[in-house]
Scaffold this active site. Sequence first.
Site, PDB file in Angstrom:
ATOM      1  N   ASP A 135     -82.698 -71.910  25.294  1.00 48.39           N
ATOM      2  CA  ASP A 135     -81.884 -70.928  24.576  1.00 48.39           C
ATOM      3  C   ASP A 135     -82.352 -70.782  23.142  1.00 48.39           C
ATOM      4  O   ASP A 135     -81.864 -69.917  22.420  1.00 48.39           O
ATOM      5  CB  ASP A 135     -80.413 -71.368  24.572  1.00 48.39           C
ATOM      6  CG  ASP A 135     -79.674 -70.836  25.788  1.00 48.39           C
ATOM      7  OD1 ASP A 135     -80.230 -69.968  26.486  1.00 48.39           O
ATOM      8  OD2 ASP A 135     -78.543 -71.280  26.036  1.00 48.39           O
ATOM      9  N   ASP A 148     -78.109 -68.575  36.226  1.00 47.22           N
ATOM     10  CA  ASP A 148     -77.765 -69.505  35.149  1.00 47.22           C
ATOM     11  C   ASP A 148     -76.939 -70.673  35.695  1.00 47.22           C
ATOM     12  O   ASP A 148     -76.432 -70.632  36.837  1.00 47.22           O
ATOM     13  CB  ASP A 148     -76.960 -68.728  34.101  1.00 47.22           C
ATOM     14  CG  ASP A 148     -77.090 -69.297  32.694  1.00 47.22           C
ATOM     15  OD1 ASP A 148     -77.548 -70.439  32.559  1.00 47.22           O
ATOM     16  OD2 ASP A 148     -76.710 -68.589  31.749  1.00 47.22           O
TER      17      ASP A 148
HETATM   18  C1  DGJ Z   1     -76.848 -69.440  28.808  1.00 50.41           C
HETATM   19  C2  DGJ Z   1     -78.203 -68.803  28.906  1.00 50.41           C
HETATM   20  O1  DGJ Z   1     -79.195 -69.718  28.618  1.00 50.41           O
HETATM   21  C3  DGJ Z   1     -78.246 -67.592  28.003  1.00 50.41           C
HETATM   22  O2  DGJ Z   1     -79.526 -67.029  28.017  1.00 50.41           O
HETATM   23  C4  DGJ Z   1     -77.218 -66.612  28.454  1.00 50.41           C
HETATM   24  O3  DGJ Z   1     -77.545 -66.135  29.729  1.00 50.41           O
HETATM   25  C5  DGJ Z   1     -75.831 -67.261  28.465  1.00 50.41           C
HETATM   26  N1  DGJ Z   1     -75.844 -68.489  29.199  1.00 50.41           N
HETATM   27  C6  DGJ Z   1     -74.808 -66.336  29.044  1.00 50.41           C
HETATM   28  O4  DGJ Z   1     -73.613 -66.951  29.230  1.00 50.41           O
END
Ligand code: DGJ
Length: 740
Positions: free
Chosen positions: A549, A479
């Site tokens: 997301d 991430d």
């Molecule tokens: C952002 C990501 O896009 C989510 O899927 C998740 O992993 C969160 N970060 C966790 O902090």
Amino acid sequence: MSIYFEEKSGTFHLTNNEISYLIKILENGHLGHLYFGKAVHHKENFDYLVEMKQRPMTSCVFKENNLFALEHTQQEFPSYGSGDFRQPAVRVQQKNGSALTDFVFESYRVQKGKPTLQGLPATYCESEDEAETLCITVKDELTGVKADLLYTIFAGRSALARSVYFVNEGNEDVFLDTAMSLCLDLPDYDYEWVQLSGSWSRERHVCKRHLQYGIQSVGSTRGTSSHNHNPFVALKRPDTTETEGEALGFSLIYSGNFLAQAEVDNWNVTRFTMGIHPLNFNWKLEPGESFQTPEAVAVYSENGLNGMSQTFHKLYQKRLARGYWRDRPRPILINNWEATEFDFTEEKLISIARTAKEQGIEMFVLDDGWFGKRVSDFAGLGDWYPNPDRLENGITGLAEKIEALDMKFGLWIEPEMVNLDSDLYRAHPDWLLATPGRRMSTGRNQYVLDFSRGEVVDYIYESLAKLLREAKISYIKWDMNRCITEPYSAKLPADREQEVLHRYILGVYDLYDRLTTEFPHVLFESCASGGGRFDPGILYYAPQGWVSDDTDAIERLKIQYGTSMCYPVSCMGAHVSAVPNQQVQRMTSLKTRANVACFGTFGYELDLNLLSQEELAQVREQVKFMKEYREVLQFGTFYRLKSPFEGNFGCWMCVSEDQNTAIVGWYKILNGPIQPFQRVKLRGLDSSKAYCVDGEEVYYGDELMNIGLVTTDNSSGQIVDGIEPSGDFDSRLFILKAKK
Ligand code: DGJ
């Protein structure tokens, strides 16, 4: 596939059965651009394409020739200051304050295959006969700066890869402040510009407009390729559709700041340039030093936007993505993020995994919150060791328990970041990017590590490699949750500070490279707050990426549709999540959520323990379906059939390579009373094959493609007892199988 050089006319012709690309050495030794498009016969010269007319207010190259003016000449590698007033492909600042250059043809060489680009992701060949590369060397005599312009043409693909390699062969330091990967002058401007833009949770929406006089551009200055604009642009003719007409696609294989720009001059010539964004970029080249630009890929299609996308899909799927997972159907996973966020115990995780296993799910992924003092987003980033207060058996113990369930185990990391409340920051406060004397802007309470420094990358590599060596980890979700501000490295000298953002990305690529080399069987999925760094650069290391997301099926319809302009289904992470949806509060059926997510690398992101027995039975069916058809869905040829940006319906399909199986996804956004009858013309089938649709009726391929598949639903007449009514956000999957 051939690369010709005609000595007499100074013409280069790169061609295969699909495309031609023509370059000519001009009178002043500069490289002129003649043509990029559908393949044409080879000839000794195409000099008629160098059109010269005397025009007022023009500065000419030679005193004795008032026809030859750079501003009216289509070029390959233009610079500013000697009569071409458009945006340049290159700018080199010199000690005396000048930034003029005069890059003149020096030599060329043709090689089989394609060279790798040092430290950078790029398309590649598996055997030498897959591609040929032309390298044209041009030199600015006064500074001694040389540039190798690299052009690779691939057998059987309508694509051309380009990049530039600079070497300072002079005696003085120079600074490169513009170094575009690609410059293409097109003879007219009758194009619609198509870009993929949006924001967090709304990535890669398709936006179109006609080119106009002046400059139009998209780019990123955020340190990542960004949620806001993708490093992709298409130029299509106004009457080009998804399936017919000319389209040019441009894509930059890079994950940092970029610029994609079209400048239309007043004689209707379009100059398209693409490369590292020149803002805050200035690369010092000491004598003997070199610089390699990222690679840009240009695609030509005469079969509309679908044709263009399919060329990108096949190239990026097979010759950009790499490694063990490249050609393998991807595991169906359950991720705990939307189920628990930071609030979990080992017991809770195991219970989610166990229920997932019972439905046939293959891998459990532990997301954020397992390391250091990470119980919220205020602490822990940088400390890549498990938090014993949350996971008494550590990651090794948890992974063993998951494996004991006969599931694979995956783990979330965010290696480029640090919280001030972390052991790493306390030990190395100068390891983050920060400008002396300036406030540090904050994003999600975290700061960006200085990945331009080798020792920072080494340290993170060692911490992560230790984890991967000790625990049975099969998947990593990498991430990256903030943009880069105050870009300044405590280590770089003042005259190299504007190299920091590119050096940062090189550090990210280096870490990816080392980890994927040491752990070749681990499946890497990229992520950056969803789709903030969903680009071809990352795809080279991580064959799949978290698209957004936003897990709402209806939002995803647009996001995945837009993403498919350039990226294959095999790289699109897509999960079924709970309702009401976290991002938009929408209620959609479990069926529709899965029907959208199955056109991706499929998974679930919810607590399955909260589902009813009926819902769990549905999940089992979905998992079974996915296991049976994921090869077709992820690796088949993808066709966009109806745009959710242009109406109330979305439709797309995937067809297997042998054209024996196809899956059509049909989606309705809002329902209405007594709706019209509907058909969708399918694509990519074998006209002469008879296809069984959903195991029932049989239709020939030509029927389905020319007449269409009937998609009329139960909102087109009065609801009859016993027939399931259709409502908002309805969807259907049609499974087509060719009869033996
Ligand atoms: C952002 C990501 O896009 C989510 O899927 C998740 O992993 C969160 N970060 C966790 O902090």
